[in-house]
Motif scaffolding. Structure first.
Motif, PDB file in Angstrom:
ATOM      1  N   LEU A 453     -26.476 -25.470 -16.295  1.00  0.00           N
ATOM      2  CA  LEU A 453     -25.557 -24.387 -15.959  1.00  0.00           C
ATOM      3  C   LEU A 453     -25.262 -24.402 -14.461  1.00  0.00           C
ATOM      4  CD1 LEU A 453     -27.056 -21.452 -18.082  1.00  0.00           C
ATOM      5  CD2 LEU A 453     -25.016 -22.796 -18.595  1.00  0.00           C
ATOM      6  N   VAL A 458     -22.095 -18.973 -13.069  1.00  0.00           N
ATOM      7  CA  VAL A 458     -22.733 -17.984 -13.951  1.00  0.00           C
ATOM      8  C   VAL A 458     -23.635 -16.979 -13.244  1.00  0.00           C
ATOM      9  CG1 VAL A 458     -22.686 -19.602 -15.883  1.00  0.00           C
ATOM     10  CG2 VAL A 458     -24.764 -19.425 -14.494  1.00  0.00           C
ATOM     11  N   LYS A 461     -22.559 -13.342 -13.359  1.00  0.00           N
ATOM     12  CA  LYS A 461     -22.125 -12.843 -14.667  1.00  0.00           C
ATOM     13  C   LYS A 461     -23.256 -12.076 -15.337  1.00  0.00           C
ATOM     14  CE  LYS A 461     -18.602 -16.229 -16.029  1.00  0.00           C
ATOM     15  NZ  LYS A 461     -18.235 -17.226 -17.074  1.00  0.00           N
ATOM     16  N   LEU A 466     -22.285 -14.187 -21.951  1.00  0.00           N
ATOM     17  CA  LEU A 466     -22.321 -15.631 -22.161  1.00  0.00           C
ATOM     18  C   LEU A 466     -22.325 -15.957 -23.644  1.00  0.00           C
ATOM     19  CD1 LEU A 466     -25.026 -16.612 -19.511  1.00  0.00           C
ATOM     20  CD2 LEU A 466     -22.545 -16.526 -19.217  1.00  0.00           C
ATOM     21  N   GLN A 470     -25.400 -20.605 -24.093  1.00  0.00           N
ATOM     22  CA  GLN A 470     -25.630 -20.338 -22.672  1.00  0.00           C
ATOM     23  C   GLN A 470     -26.760 -19.328 -22.472  1.00  0.00           C
ATOM     24  OE1 GLN A 470     -21.551 -19.197 -21.768  1.00  0.00           O
ATOM     25  NE2 GLN A 470     -21.313 -20.981 -20.433  1.00  0.00           N
ATOM     26  N   LYS A 471     -26.794 -18.294 -23.323  1.00  0.00           N
ATOM     27  CA  LYS A 471     -27.880 -17.307 -23.232  1.00  0.00           C
ATOM     28  C   LYS A 471     -29.234 -17.984 -23.388  1.00  0.00           C
ATOM     29  CE  LYS A 471     -25.344 -13.312 -25.058  1.00  0.00           C
ATOM     30  NZ  LYS A 471     -25.196 -12.404 -26.223  1.00  0.00           N
TER      31      LYS A 471
END
Length: 607
Positions: A453, A458, A461, A466, A470-471
């Motif tokens: 990432l 990110v 954010k 996400l 991505q989480k």
């Protein structure tokens, strides 16, 4: 609405509040009465959104959805639609409503006015269907993730809906549980005409459907029979999906000169391989590639567990013994797997490794009991992780937890901070106090980079904005930011699409190569363990049943099946080949299996 269609979607579009990109855009399709439809797609492709739109849990921004001729957007239809369309979600905790299993399963039938006597029959039938009869009076919150999922499936089955939607509902089940649930679904489809919409990342499940649709970035990009879909491997790669492992095996065999077609059926692929051998005049051949056992010298970060027993809710009506005298050694440098049926004690075992569950002797109130004369002292559990003695109250448990990173099932549910950067930094600040803001930022940036990432993209954010994949990466970044010596992950790839699973395993191997001394994964995926682990332990009913290298461990195929587990796809192909006269043993990775078959075919080994 066409007479034989139970669901029709026309130009459906949906965007979540606060999001710029639509989750679904221009989706049009129908589902016929009695059809078995599978839906596949990468994480974030819109599959779960579609499921919630179909029974009115979400309302489309544009387009129209009709279910049994009723417009889903009209509130007056909601109750009737949800009575006839049941949905099982990915996370069972989202569906638990009662403190006792039988009450949880009864909740749906009670709400649609089923008579009491019939409800009792439905509870029995639904629990039997998912293999959870003996847990009828258990407390759902005390069950394992896989057991909770079975109860969630049973709760929807008890309503006996006309349409059943399963949103990744077998993701957390062991192989036996997955087979049982899918068998129930297939039987309901064949014998009772129930319409099935199966959202899945398991390609072998998708193969069972009459028709498959592929979602990509909110759009339907492919539709056809499963065979037609899986023949189009290049297109699936384009849509961030991967062909199943068996397709890769067939491709490597073709590259090596065997004229085999792609097949998702292990027995059929084995028969094609044998036909090629027969054309060459080879009727029988044998090759054993089982590696010899290796003796490992003791090292600094070895893990040693002795006589580990653990019971939940001791001295209560809910007492349940999860571990029954576990002995286990995990050597420094291993990529170690732990497998076992749902409820076998896997999660309980790993929570002891960084003292999330402490040994009795380490509890502050523990006092050694006096033993009566002539009575042997009780056997006490012991755990040593590197330099840490987990039986000692004086052990620095904070330092232990910094050295043994733990990533739980569905790690994205561990996220809580308002920004990604703050979430990843949380553990670092707890375990490494005194770091400057610059040092913390550099560590967070490095950790996010490790999981693929971009910090600048990110960091500020909200983690909740996400995608699912991505989480999960952010959650893992929050654990590895302290650079633990040992990394323990409970079902790290569960619920991810095939490409996501592959990327997570590649990430773990990268961390293992670069600085993490030992990686321990809990998994229900036998291919995942076979392809990645140096050794694996089988846990059954709270005890270690076997512990060995995958090549030897999976040689106990029938025994593992009897424990509710499965074997890698390579062994399924090899089993049928053995019946035909071509014996290949001791290789459970797809690459080793393909190479072994080609060696036999070319006469490079003793035949």
């Amino acid at each position: 609405m066409a007479q034989d269609n139970v669901i029709e979607c026309k130009n459906v579009r949906f965007t979540y509040p606060g999001q710029e990109t639509a989750a679904l855009c221009g989706v049009t399709f129908s589902v016929a009465r009695g059809e078995f439809l599978s839906v596949i797609g990468h994480n974030g492709s819109g599959k779960s959104t579609l499921a919630r739109l179909l029974n009115g849990l979400l309302e489309a921004d544009e387009g129209k959805i009709s279910v049994f001729g009723m417009d889903v957007s009209e509130g007056k239809n909601a109750q009737e639609i949800r009575k006839r369309v049941g949905i099982v979600f990915q996370n069972p905790d989202n569906q638990a409503v009662a403190s006792i299993v039988e009450d949880d399963v009864a909740f749906g039938p009670e709400n649609i006015g089923i008579e009491r006597e019939e409800i009792g029959k439905r509870i029995e039938w639904a629990l039997a269907a998912v293999g959870m009869e003996k847990f009828r009076r258990a407390t759902p919150s005390r069950l394992s993730g896989g057991q909770k999922q079975r109860i969630a499936v049973a709760g929807v089955l008890a309503v006996k809906p006309e349409v059943l939607i399963l949103d990744e509902s077998t993701a957390m089940l062991d192989p036996k549980g997955r087979r049982e649930v899918i068998d129930v679904v297939r039987r309901l489809n064949r014998e009772e005409g129930m319409t099935i919409v199966l959202i899945t990342h398991f390609m072998e499940e998708a193969l069972l459907a009459d028709r498959t649709i592929v979602l990509n970035r909110g759009e339907i990009v492919l539709s056809g029979t499963p065979e037609e879909i899986f023949e189009n491997g290049d297109a699936l790669e384009t849509f961030n999906l991967c062909l199943p492992e068996i397709s890769g095996i067939a491709a490597r065999l073709r590259e090596g000169g065997l004229a085999v077609e792609g097949s998702l059926d292990p027995a059929k692929l084995a028969e094609q391989i044998y036909a090629e051998f027969s054309r060459k005049g080879i009727k029988s051949a044998r090759l054993d590639l089982t590696p010899p056992p290796k003796a490992e010298a003791a090292r600094e970060w070895d893990v040693d567990i002795r006589d580990l027993t653990y019971t939940y809710s001791v001295k209560s009506p809910f007492a349940a013994q999860a571990l029954k005298g576990v002995d286990l050694h995990i050597g420094e440098g291993e990529f170690f797997g732990i497998i076992g049926h749902t409820g076998s004690g896997k999660s309980t075992l790993i929570q002891h490794l960084n003292a999330l569950i402490k040994l009795p002797q380490a509890e502050k109130k523990y006092r050694k009991k006096k033993v009566k004369k002539g009575v042997p002292p009780p056997v006490m559990p012991s755990i040593r992780v590197g330099r840490f003695d987990l039986t000692d109250k004086k052990t620095d448990f904070s330092a232990l937890r910094a050295s043994v990173g733990m990533v739980f099932q569905y790690p994205e549910y561990q996220l809580f901070a308002e920004t990604v950067a703050k979430d990843v930094a949380f553990g670092l600040k707890n375990f490494s106090r005194g770091l400057s803001e610059e040092e913390t930022k550099a560590a967070v940036k490095r950790s996010l980079g490790m999981v693929g990432l971009d910090y600048d993209e990110v960091a500020e954010k909200s983690p909740f904005d996400l995608s699912g994949g991505q989480k999960r990466r952010v959650a893992i970044a929050g654990v590895i930011v302290t650079k633990p010596e040992i990394l323990v992950l409970d079902e790290p790839a569960a619920g991810l699409d095939p490409k996501g699973k592959k990327e997570i395993m590649e990430l773990l191997h990268k961390l293992h190569r670069e600085w993490c001394k030992t990686v321990v994964i809990v998994s229900h995926d036998m291919d995942e363990v076979a392809e990645n682990c140096t050794r694996a332990a089988v846990l059954s009913d709270g005890k270690i049943y076997a512990c060995d290298a995958p090549a030897r461990l999976f040689g106990k195929g029938e025994e593992l099946l009897s424990l509710g587990l499965d074997v890698p796809i390579t062994l399924k192909i090899a089993s049928r080949l053995g019946e035909l006269g071509i014996s290949l043993t001791g290789c459970c990775t797809s690459r080793a299996f393909s190479d072994g078959i080609l060696a036999l075919y070319r006469g490079e080994e003793d035949a």
